[in-house]
Each structure stands twice: as C-alpha cells, then as structure tokens.
Design a protein around this motif. Structure first.
Motif, PDB file in Angstrom:
ATOM      1  N   LYS A  25       0.815  -1.213   0.000  1.00 24.15           N
ATOM      2  CA  LYS A  25       0.000   0.000   0.000  1.00 24.15           C
ATOM      3  C   LYS A  25       0.855   1.273   0.000  1.00 24.15           C
ATOM      4  CE  LYS A  25      -3.571  -2.306   2.648  1.00 24.15           C
ATOM      5  NZ  LYS A  25      -4.164  -2.440   3.958  1.00 24.15           N
ATOM      6  N   CYS A  26       2.152   1.140   0.190  1.00 24.72           N
ATOM      7  CA  CYS A  26       3.039   2.292   0.340  1.00 24.72           C
ATOM      8  C   CYS A  26       3.490   2.817  -1.028  1.00 24.72           C
ATOM      9  CB  CYS A  26       4.256   1.896   1.183  1.00 24.72           C
ATOM     10  SG  CYS A  26       5.511   3.185   1.298  1.00 24.72           S
ATOM     11  N   ILE A  27       3.209   4.086  -1.278  1.00 26.37           N
ATOM     12  CA  ILE A  27       3.572   4.712  -2.559  1.00 26.37           C
ATOM     13  C   ILE A  27       5.086   4.723  -2.768  1.00 26.37           C
ATOM     14  CG2 ILE A  27       3.544   7.088  -1.636  1.00 26.37           C
ATOM     15  CD1 ILE A  27       2.260   6.169  -5.105  1.00 26.37           C
ATOM     16  N   PHE A  28       5.859   4.917  -1.698  1.00 25.19           N
ATOM     17  CA  PHE A  28       7.319   4.944  -1.850  1.00 25.19           C
ATOM     18  C   PHE A  28       7.864   3.551  -2.153  1.00 25.19           C
ATOM     19  CE2 PHE A  28       7.880   9.019   0.893  1.00 25.19           C
ATOM     20  CZ  PHE A  28       7.319   9.775  -0.120  1.00 25.19           C
ATOM     21  N   LYS A  30       6.283   1.335  -3.862  1.00 22.89           N
ATOM     22  CA  LYS A  30       5.938   1.156  -5.274  1.00 22.89           C
ATOM     23  C   LYS A  30       6.928   1.899  -6.175  1.00 22.89           C
ATOM     24  CE  LYS A  30       1.007   0.410  -4.587  1.00 22.89           C
ATOM     25  NZ  LYS A  30      -0.354   0.867  -4.891  1.00 22.89           N
ATOM     26  N   ILE A  31       7.320   3.106  -5.780  1.00 23.87           N
ATOM     27  CA  ILE A  31       8.309   3.869  -6.551  1.00 23.87           C
ATOM     28  C   ILE A  31       9.625   3.100  -6.608  1.00 23.87           C
ATOM     29  CG2 ILE A  31       9.797   5.928  -6.465  1.00 23.87           C
ATOM     30  CD1 ILE A  31       7.280   7.494  -5.500  1.00 23.87           C
ATOM     31  N   GLU A  35       7.252   0.634 -10.010  1.00 24.84           N
ATOM     32  CA  GLU A  35       5.857   0.521 -10.404  1.00 24.84           C
ATOM     33  C   GLU A  35       5.212   1.866 -10.748  1.00 24.84           C
ATOM     34  OE1 GLU A  35       3.813  -1.560  -7.253  1.00 24.84           O
ATOM     35  OE2 GLU A  35       5.157  -3.285  -7.393  1.00 24.84           O
ATOM     36  N   MET A  36       5.883   2.979 -10.466  1.00 22.94           N
ATOM     37  CA  MET A  36       5.260   4.291 -10.652  1.00 22.94           C
ATOM     38  C   MET A  36       5.901   5.111 -11.777  1.00 22.94           C
ATOM     39  SD  MET A  36       2.959   4.051  -8.350  1.00 22.94           S
ATOM     40  CE  MET A  36       2.278   5.680  -8.424  1.00 22.94           C
ATOM     41  N   THR A  38       8.705   6.657 -11.660  1.00 29.46           N
ATOM     42  CA  THR A  38       9.457   7.776 -11.084  1.00 29.46           C
ATOM     43  C   THR A  38      10.949   7.547 -11.303  1.00 29.46           C
ATOM     44  OG1 THR A  38       7.762   8.070  -9.394  1.00 29.46           O
ATOM     45  CG2 THR A  38       9.925   9.047  -8.947  1.00 29.46           C
ATOM     46  N   HIS A  68      11.135  -0.839   3.355  1.00 35.04           N
ATOM     47  CA  HIS A  68      10.133  -0.095   4.108  1.00 35.04           C
ATOM     48  C   HIS A  68      10.543   0.031   5.574  1.00 35.04           C
ATOM     49  CE1 HIS A  68       6.144   1.650   4.597  1.00 35.04           C
ATOM     50  NE2 HIS A  68       6.176   1.111   5.805  1.00 35.04           N
ATOM     51  N   VAL A 117       3.029  10.154   4.053  1.00 28.45           N
ATOM     52  CA  VAL A 117       3.455   8.795   3.715  1.00 28.45           C
ATOM     53  C   VAL A 117       4.209   8.247   4.929  1.00 28.45           C
ATOM     54  CG1 VAL A 117       4.821   7.371   2.126  1.00 28.45           C
ATOM     55  CG2 VAL A 117       3.662   9.414   1.275  1.00 28.45           C
TER      56      VAL A 117
END
Length: 160
Positions: A25-28, A30-31, A35-36, A38, A68, A117
């Motif tokens: 669920k963590c955007i960072f 994923k980055i 996956e993003m 970035t 994480h 975040v």
C-alpha cells in the motif's frame, strides 16, 4: 540492550523487497520497485532518492530507505547509521545538482501524525531562501510537525 545481530546498519538495509520489507500500500515502496515510473536519482542497497512530486523549493528531493521503514517516531538508536546515510545521500544529490551553499539548505522529517506517507523520508530542500510562504510553513524549523535531521539524530542518540 539490543542484540548486535539485530542492529540495522546501512549495509543490512537491503533493497530485495521481500514481503516484510515491502508494503504493497506504500507509494514509496511502489516507486522503489519501479511501479510508478518515477526516476530514481540515486539507488543503492540502503537508500534511494527521487524528486518530490510537490516541490517546496527549486531543489526538493526525498531520500528514503530502500526497504520499508516506518516514520521517524518509530525509530530507535539503532537507526542512527541509516539516518546518517540518508543525510549524506541528500548532500551528494545536492552537490550533483550544483547546490554548494549548505547554509541555505534544509534537511528534515515531518513528525507524526503530520506525515502524508508512513515510509521514512528525508526532505532535502534548497535554496531555503527561495521557498514560498506555504513551504516555509510546512517545512518550518522548531515546529511541532517538522524536525531537522540533526534534531532527529540528537533524539535517537539520547535514547537509552
């Protein structure tokens, strides 16, 4: 006292992203997994760096652990090497981007519950003298919601 075998060091914070090191669920996270889309300005086994999506200064980077790690309130004295590595990486990124006046730079963390975040992230902002009103408020020194990297390190080093 903590067992030395369980003490995190920069070298032990690997970017393998096993289930326990990756929060879906963590955007960072994923980055960091790509996956993003970035662009990573820096990435190694310990930390990664990318530009902030909502920059508060002409140079606004986020340095995050490559696995994480919760917010700064969840850290202990054993995390000092990680925070130091994050700070060192932030300085290196600034240097690569021709920012040499470190007296006009701010390195810091938002203090929970003021984190958008929960993945630990160091804000690297420069030049501070060019920050707008809202950024000066959001990244304000000596506030309840933002602590400098030095203040966090002092706090961690004073833990028993």
């Amino acid at each position: 006292m903590a067992d030395a075998a369980n003490t995190p060091t920069p070298e032990s914070c690997i970017a393998s992203h096993s289930d326990e090191e990756y929060d879906k669920k963590c955007i960072f996270c994923k980055i960091l997994k790509g996956e993003m889309g970035t662009e990573l300005l820096h990435s190694d086994e310990t930390v990664s760096c990318f530009q902030d999506i909502h920059p508060g200064a002409p140079h606004h980077y986020l340095v995050v652990p490559s696995k994480h790690v919760g917010n700064c309130k969840s850290l202990s004295k054993e995390h000092v090497p990680l925070v130091e590595k994050m700070l060192e990486t932030g300085k290196e990124i600034l240097e690569k981007n021709n920012v040499t006046d470190l007296s006009d730079v701010r390195f810091g963390f938002h203090w929970p519950p003021f984190c958008s975040v929960t993945h630990l992230h160091l804000h690297v902002l420069a030049p501070v003298s060019q920050m707008g009103f809202m950024s000066r408020l959001i990244y304000r020194l000596n506030s309840y919601w933002f602590v400098t990297a030095d203040q966090l390190l002092q706090r961690l080093n004073s833990m028993g």
